[in-house]
Structures are given as C-alpha cells and as structure tokens.
Write an enzyme that holds these catalytic residues in place. Structure first.
Site, PDB file in Angstrom:
ATOM      1  N   SER A 182      24.179  -4.722 -12.917  1.00  0.00           N
ATOM      2  CA  SER A 182      24.597  -4.506 -13.588  1.00  0.00           C
ATOM      3  C   SER A 182      23.689  -2.926 -14.246  1.00  0.00           C
ATOM      4  O   SER A 182      24.240  -3.212 -15.744  1.00  0.00           O
ATOM      5  CB  SER A 182      25.689  -4.787 -14.377  1.00  0.00           C
ATOM      6  OG  SER A 182      24.986  -5.846 -14.684  1.00  0.00           O
ATOM      7  N   CYS A 227       1.005  -0.910  -0.182  1.00  0.00           N
ATOM      8  CA  CYS A 227      -0.101   0.276   0.032  1.00  0.00           C
ATOM      9  C   CYS A 227       1.212   0.995  -0.092  1.00  0.00           C
ATOM     10  O   CYS A 227       1.019   1.446   1.036  1.00  0.00           O
ATOM     11  CB  CYS A 227      -0.738   0.228   1.069  1.00  0.00           C
ATOM     12  SG  CYS A 227      -1.808  -1.726   1.147  1.00  0.00           S
ATOM     13  N   GLU A 263       2.366   0.204 -11.511  1.00  0.00           N
ATOM     14  CA  GLU A 263       4.036   0.364 -11.285  1.00  0.00           C
ATOM     15  C   GLU A 263       5.173   1.265 -11.915  1.00  0.00           C
ATOM     16  O   GLU A 263       6.296   1.319 -12.031  1.00  0.00           O
ATOM     17  CB  GLU A 263       4.500  -1.027 -11.286  1.00  0.00           C
ATOM     18  CG  GLU A 263       4.213  -1.849 -10.918  1.00  0.00           C
ATOM     19  CD  GLU A 263       5.255  -2.543 -10.031  1.00  0.00           C
ATOM     20  OE1 GLU A 263       6.144  -3.178 -10.030  1.00  0.00           O
ATOM     21  OE2 GLU A 263       3.948  -3.585  -9.042  1.00  0.00           O
ATOM     22  N   ILE A 313      -5.089  -0.378  -4.484  1.00  0.00           N
ATOM     23  CA  ILE A 313      -4.321  -1.132  -3.820  1.00  0.00           C
ATOM     24  C   ILE A 313      -5.022  -2.270  -4.527  1.00  0.00           C
ATOM     25  O   ILE A 313      -5.375  -2.796  -4.145  1.00  0.00           O
ATOM     26  CB  ILE A 313      -4.618  -1.333  -2.565  1.00  0.00           C
ATOM     27  CG1 ILE A 313      -3.960   0.604  -2.219  1.00  0.00           C
ATOM     28  CG2 ILE A 313      -3.154  -1.869  -2.313  1.00  0.00           C
ATOM     29  CD1 ILE A 313      -2.388   0.976  -2.057  1.00  0.00           C
TER      30      ILE A 313
END
Ligand SMILES: Cc1cc2nc3c(=O)[nH]c(=O)nc-3n(C[C@H](O)[C@H](O)[C@H](O)COP(=O)(O)OP(=O)(O)OC[C@H]3O[C@@H](n4cnc5c(N)ncnc54)[C@H](O)[C@@H]3O)c2cc1C
Length: 404
Positions: A331, A129, A384, A164
């Site tokens: 990397s 959340c 995201e 959420i």
C-alpha cells in the site's frame, strides 16, 4: 491487510538479540581486519551459514513467514551494526535472490534461489548484474545484449557489467540485458547464468572507499550461452510484454516500481545499523573523554549533537519500518520506500561524520572504528538508487508529473 503496527513480536526481538550476539562475538572482533584486507570474509560467512544466518531458509523465514515486514529490517540493522562490509558479504546474495523473485516464475525461484546460497557446509553466492560503466542510474543506457539462438534454444549474452557485488566470485549470476534496443529500458530481460558457464569472467576488482570486505567487481560476458529456460519469467511472458510496449501500452512498470519500493527499506535498515554503531560509540566516548576539567558531553555543543543524532536515527527507523510494513501490505502511496532509503542513508552519512567530530583526533585515525563507519555509511547514498534518483522517484510520486 494487517493492522498497522510497529510493535515487534517476541520472535523478532529474539532474532535481533541473536544477531546482535553473533556480531559481538564473531563480526566486530574481525571487522577492522577484513576492511584492511579488502577481501571477501569467507570464514565469517561460513560461520553465519553454520548458525543459519546465511542461507535460503533464513531469507524465506524473514520474507515469506513474516506478515509485518519488520523481520528483515530488524535483522539487517543488527547485522550492519556489527559491520557493513561483512554485512554486505552476508546479504549480497539477497540481491540476486530479489532479482530472481522479481522476474522469475515460481519454478525458477524454487530452482535458482536455493542454488544462490548452497548449504551450510557448502556455501554458494549469488550476484545481481545490472549496472554498467556508462549506465548506473540511467538504466535505459544498458548495452549488454542478449540474442536468442533459435537453432540451439539458447540465449547468447555479450557485454560488461560494472560495480557488481559478488561479481565473478558468485556461483549464480543474474544478468539484466537488452533484448530489444529500440525499446530503451522497457526492452530488457533478466537471465540466470548458471555456475561454471563458459564466457563469464571477472574483470577488475574495485578498490573501494568503504564496505571493503564486500567484493565488488566487473563481470565480463563474452558469448555466454545459457539455455532458453534461463530467461526469467519465460519466453511467452517476455514476448507478450514486448508486444504491449511496441503497441504503446503501459508495461509492468508499475509492478516493477512496487518491487523496488519494497526492497529499499532493507537498504535503509543497513544504513541505520551503521548510524547506530557510530552514535553509540560517540555517546560512550563523550561521557569518558575529559576536556577543560569535565566530560565533553557536559558541553551543550556535544550533548546537543548527540541529541540530534539520536533523534535522526529514531526518525529514520520509524520511516524504514513503516515503509517495510507498507511494502509487505502493498500500500505505498508516495514512494515511502524511497523516502525511507533516502532519509536513512543521509542520516548514516551525517551521524558517522558527527561521530568523528565528537571523537576529535582519535576519530580521524584508524585506531577506532568510527572512520570506517563513516566510509561504510556513504555507499547508502549511492547504490540501489542514488540520493538524486530517490528524489526523482519521490517527486514524481507526489506530483504525478514527469520530473526530469
Ligand atoms: C559498492 C557498490 C556495490 C554495487 N553493487 C551493485 C550490484 O550488485 N549490482 C548492480 O547492478 N549495481 C551495483 N552497484 C552500482 C550502483 O547501483 C550504481 O553505482 C548506482 O546506481 C549509481 O550509478 P552510477 O555509478 O552510474 O552513477 P551515475 O548514474 O553516473 O550518477 C552520477 C551522479 O549523477 C546523479 N544523477 C544521475 N542521473 C540523474 C538525474 N536524472 N537527476 C539528477 N541527478 C542524477 C547521481 O545521483 C549521481 O550523483 C554497486 C555500486 C557500488 C559502488
């Protein structure tokens, strides 16, 4: 560092085939039904847990036991090929697990991540959340507060979290809250809210465009008291970090960026699964469907579209896999995780739209799954980190400058 290779191991190929079969037998036959119901698909997640596809062990093997970084994207692509809504229902707890792993101590990870999943016979869910109604991309705008109560050694959480995944139906909620409002996004900390804690409740459940089998809701925090030990990373580390930020020194921003970069390829893999599902369906359809006395694929207008779709999917997969490998081998140079997520999400939105075009009128109806895949694809441009936020991260990485 391991030698760079995108060759799958025998185990990875077996895993891919195993998940594919689960999707063919269990997920795809019911995907449309759960999309229409807009409910969390408990029986399917339970079945996934029974065969070992939902659970802490699966995640641990995929994450910890894999030196290539490719196991998780391969597994996720296949699951989301089955269905993105059900895929998200199975994978959503992983967001909470990633949140715990990103900030928690080793002991906290070992205590709480297994509790997010429960057991095969008694499954549990986790929720991460962070976002709020007025602050999604703008993480410096979070208002949910965490205040320490010295007398009881408890943190008291107040606020509201928005959009959420598994919010309110989860057993373990990981909550990001402001501990020092003057420090903006550097004044946050993450907290475990254990199962059954008073004061945490579900607000509205959202009606969504796509991934409708995945549960998305508000999480309301009203004087939620959690023990001091539920602060992820512990008090000492938090105080040290805040003191560093107050002195104007750099915090752990770099480490946090690397963590996000490392989880983004997984979201790209989700998008890839949806794109591939739509492409395969459109390819078959174009061979079967006749117009003007020939299969529609015999027209370059259709065949070239399919050629471009196949090419975009291949290109996206290479970027996702390479970014996953880089994430595992620490990397990253130019925000390759963000690039992979950006590219794969755009590919999924574009490919699924083209698939509807190839199916014509049929593609626009709910008689075939292509319109659902188009709705499901779009979320990957948003959650995201939106498309524009990925561009921001990439442009800062390639320029070394503060792009606004
Ligand atoms: C189905 C679903 C599940 C989700 N699951 C979770 C979850 O489990 N946990 C969680 O914490 N959150 C979750 N989210 C929230 C998600 O991460 C946010 O919606 C996302 O980060 C975007 O934030 P926002 O909606 O506030 O959009 P905004 O930040 O308001 O953005 C609106 C638009 O403005 C653009 N924009 C914003 N800032 C800039 C800028 N600086 N430069 C250029 N363009 C910009 C954005 O790209 C976007 O196009 C979920 C959302 C959805 C829809």
């Amino acid at each position: 560092m391991n030698e760079f290779s995108l060759a799958l191991t025998d185990e990875q190929e077996q895993l891919r085939d195993w998940i594919h079969q689960f999707c063919v037998d269990v997920v795809r036959p019911v995907a449309g039904e759960w999309d229409e119901r807009e409910e969390f698909p408990w029986p399917i997640v339970e079945e996934a847990a029974q065969i070992g596809l939902y659970g802490w062990d699966f995640l641990a093997q995929g994450m910890l036991g894999d030196k290539t970084g490719l196991t998780l994207p391969v597994a996720i692509e296949e699951l989301f090929w089955g269905d993105a809504g059900i895929g998200m229902a199975i994978m959503g707890t992983g967001l909470a697990a990633a949140g715990i792993a990103a900030s928690g101590t080793q002991e906290q990870v070992m205590e709480w991540v297994p509790q997010c999943y429960g057991t095969a016979d008694d499954i549990r869910l986790g929720a991460f959340c962070a976002s709020e109604a007025d602050a999604g991309s703008d993480v410096g705008g979070y208002r949910a507060r965490a205040v320490y109560d010295e007398a009881s050694d408890e943190w008291v959480l107040n606020g509201a979290k928005a959009w959420i995944t598994n919010g309110g139906i989860a057993d373990v909620h990981v909550v990001v809250a402001v501990v020092d409002p003057e420090l903006g996004s550097k004044g946050h900390a993450s907290f475990i809210v254990p199962p059954g804690t008073m004061g945490l409740s579900q607000g509205q459940k959202y009606k969504k465009h796509g991934i409708r089998a995945s549960h998305t809701a508000e999480v309301l925090l009203d004087d939620v008291r959690v023990p001091g030990q539920c602060l992820l990373g512990g008090r000492e580390k938090l105080d040290e970090r805040l003191a560093r930020v107050r002195r104007g020194e750099k915090g752990n921003a770099q480490a946090a960026m690397q963590t996000f970069e490392a989880t983004r390829p997984a979201v790209g893999a989700q998008a890839l699964g949806v794109a591939r599902a739509a492409y395969e369906y459109a390819l078959d359809y174009a061979k079967e469907r006749h117009a003007f006395g020939r299969p529609i694929i015999a027209n370059q207008g259709i065949a070239f579209m399919l050629a471009d779709m196949a090419t975009e999917i291949e290109a996206s997969r290479m970027m996702v896999w390479r970014a996953a490998w880089l994430g595992k081998n620490k990397s990253f140079v130019n925000a390759e995780g963000s690039m992979a997520k950006l590219k794969a999400a755009r590919t999924a939105t574009w490919v699924t739209e083209r698939a509807i075009q190839i199916l014509g009128g049929a593609g626009y109806t709910r008689e075939v799954p292509v319109e659902r895949w188009h709705r499901d694809a779009k979320i990957h441009d948003i959650f995201e980190g939106t498309e524009q936020i990925q561009q921001l991260v990439i442009s800062r990485a390639i320029s070394g400058m503060r792009i606004e």
